[in-house]
Write an enzyme that holds these catalytic residues in place. Structure first.
Site, short mmCIF file in Angstrom:
data_model
loop_
_atom_site.label_atom_id
_atom_site.label_comp_id
_atom_site.label_asym_id
_atom_site.label_seq_id
_atom_site.Cartn_x
_atom_site.Cartn_y
_atom_site.Cartn_z
N GLU A 90 0.82 -1.22 0.00
CA GLU A 90 0.00 0.00 0.00
C GLU A 90 0.86 1.27 0.00
OE1 GLU A 90 -3.48 2.29 2.62
OE2 GLU A 90 -2.82 0.29 3.22
N LYS B 77 -2.37 -2.07 -3.26
CA LYS B 77 -3.43 -1.24 -2.67
C LYS B 77 -3.03 0.22 -2.83
CE LYS B 77 -6.18 -0.31 1.47
NZ LYS B 77 -6.63 -0.75 2.80
#
Length: 343
Positions: A177, A222
């Site tokens: 992420e 992500k």
């Protein structure tokens, strides 16, 4: 025969399902509970998450995995059932947040580095024993007139890559992420700037993942969507956000990556759903594209629940509604009309 990491990664991004980010830190969950006047006690946090995980239809039909906080992966429901088992019984995969949060980066004013690599291998081994099949590590990248610096981008990308390699060594799928933040009031933080920064950040992240010998077929990305800074004053439609976001992916994300699960990044509930649906209306995408939302999935449920046992079913109904709408968005089939009819 146990599932491979590739199998797990593919399960996390199946159509009509996405990932529930229920990994709020103690500080973040307190802020959310403050909005309904509820003390952030261990019992209240447990009750809240049990309310969500017990939403059987939402979990079974629309949630592929749940990212947990360290406290939550160890908790039991009121009847003694481990929360991890509740998630598994609903057909979802338990996951775990493993980073220790972002701290100021020495020598780089206004920028942060994410901590948590020390001892991570041992922690991952324990989380795997507790049932975690995937993990998450977040890096936060700020935009301003002079940020981000290449030093900050590289340092965070390197940490993400080391984390991902450690996850795979412990039979855990890494969610990577790198979040380019929506924060920023400067007029220069427009969608063009976010486009350029996001593309560069993802390019460096994948360079580091390859350098650290991470198996790209056994991970999930992500990222943020390409959007203007939330206080920039620029108004952009979902179609442009979708086109720019997909253009960034084509320029930076290898096609062997099985899936991309967006963070909401401060977008409103319906806004995050609308933008995800617009992205999935673009034809010929080589990746499965879904959601990994926290607040954008939970805000309505938290308000409806209001910390009261009598409101558990109301909270679950609100959660189901948002899960259903985002499930439609993974197919590119969400619309305002469907939102209103289902509400």
């Amino acid at each position: 025969m146990s599932e491979s990491l590739q199998d797990i990664a593919r399960r996390l991004v199946v159509p009509q399902k996405g990932i529930l980010a229920a990994d709020e830190s103690s500080g973040t969950i307190k802020k959310r509970f403050d909005t309904i006047g509820l003390p952030s006690t261990e019992e209240n946090r447990r009750n809240y998450r049990e309310m969500l995980f017990g939403a059987t239809k939402a979990m079974h039909d629309h949630i592929s995995g749940v990212i947990l906080f360290d406290e939550t992966i160890r908790q039991n429901a009121k009847d003694g059932t481990p929360l991890v088992k509740m998630i598994e019984d609903a057909g979802s995969l338990p996951g775990i947040k493993v980073d220790m949060g972002a701290i100021p980066m020495v020598g780089f004013p206004g920028e942060t580095i994410t901590e948590g690599l020390d001892g991570l291998g041992k922690r991952l081994a324990e989380y795997r024993r507790l049932g975690a099949r995937f993990a998450k590590w977040r890096a936060a990248i700020a935009i301003s007139k002079v940020l981000p610096t290449s030093g900050c981008v590289y340092a965070n990308a390197h940490a993400l890559a080391r984390y991902a390699a450690l996850c795979q060594s412990e039979d855990i799928v890494p969610i990577v992420e790198p979040e380019v933040l929506m924060d920023g009031k400067e007029a220069t933080h427009d969608i063009e700037r976010c486009h350029a920064v996001t593309e560069e950040v993802l390019r460096v992240v994948f360079e580091e993942l390859v350098r650290m010998r991470v198996d790209l077929t056994a991970m999930i990305l992500k990222p943020n969507m390409v959007v203007p800074g939330k206080d920039s004053g620029q108004v952009v439609g979902a179609d442009e956000i979708a086109e720019r976001t997909v253009a960034v992916f084509h320029a930076s994300v290898p096609t062997v990556v099985p899936g991309i699960a967006f963070l909401s990044g401060g977008q409103g509930d319906e806004e995050a759903t609308a933008n995800l649906s617009a992205i999935n209306r673009i034809k010929g995408l080589p990746w499965k594209i879904t959601f990994s939302y926290g607040r954008a999935l939970q805000a309505a449920a938290l308000k409806a629940w209001d910390g009261k046992d009598a409101n558990v079913e109301a909270g679950r109904a609100a959660f189901l509604h948002r899960a259903e709408m985002n499930g439609l968005a993974t197919l590119g089939e969400w619309s305002e009309a469907k939102e209103k009819v289902a509400a």
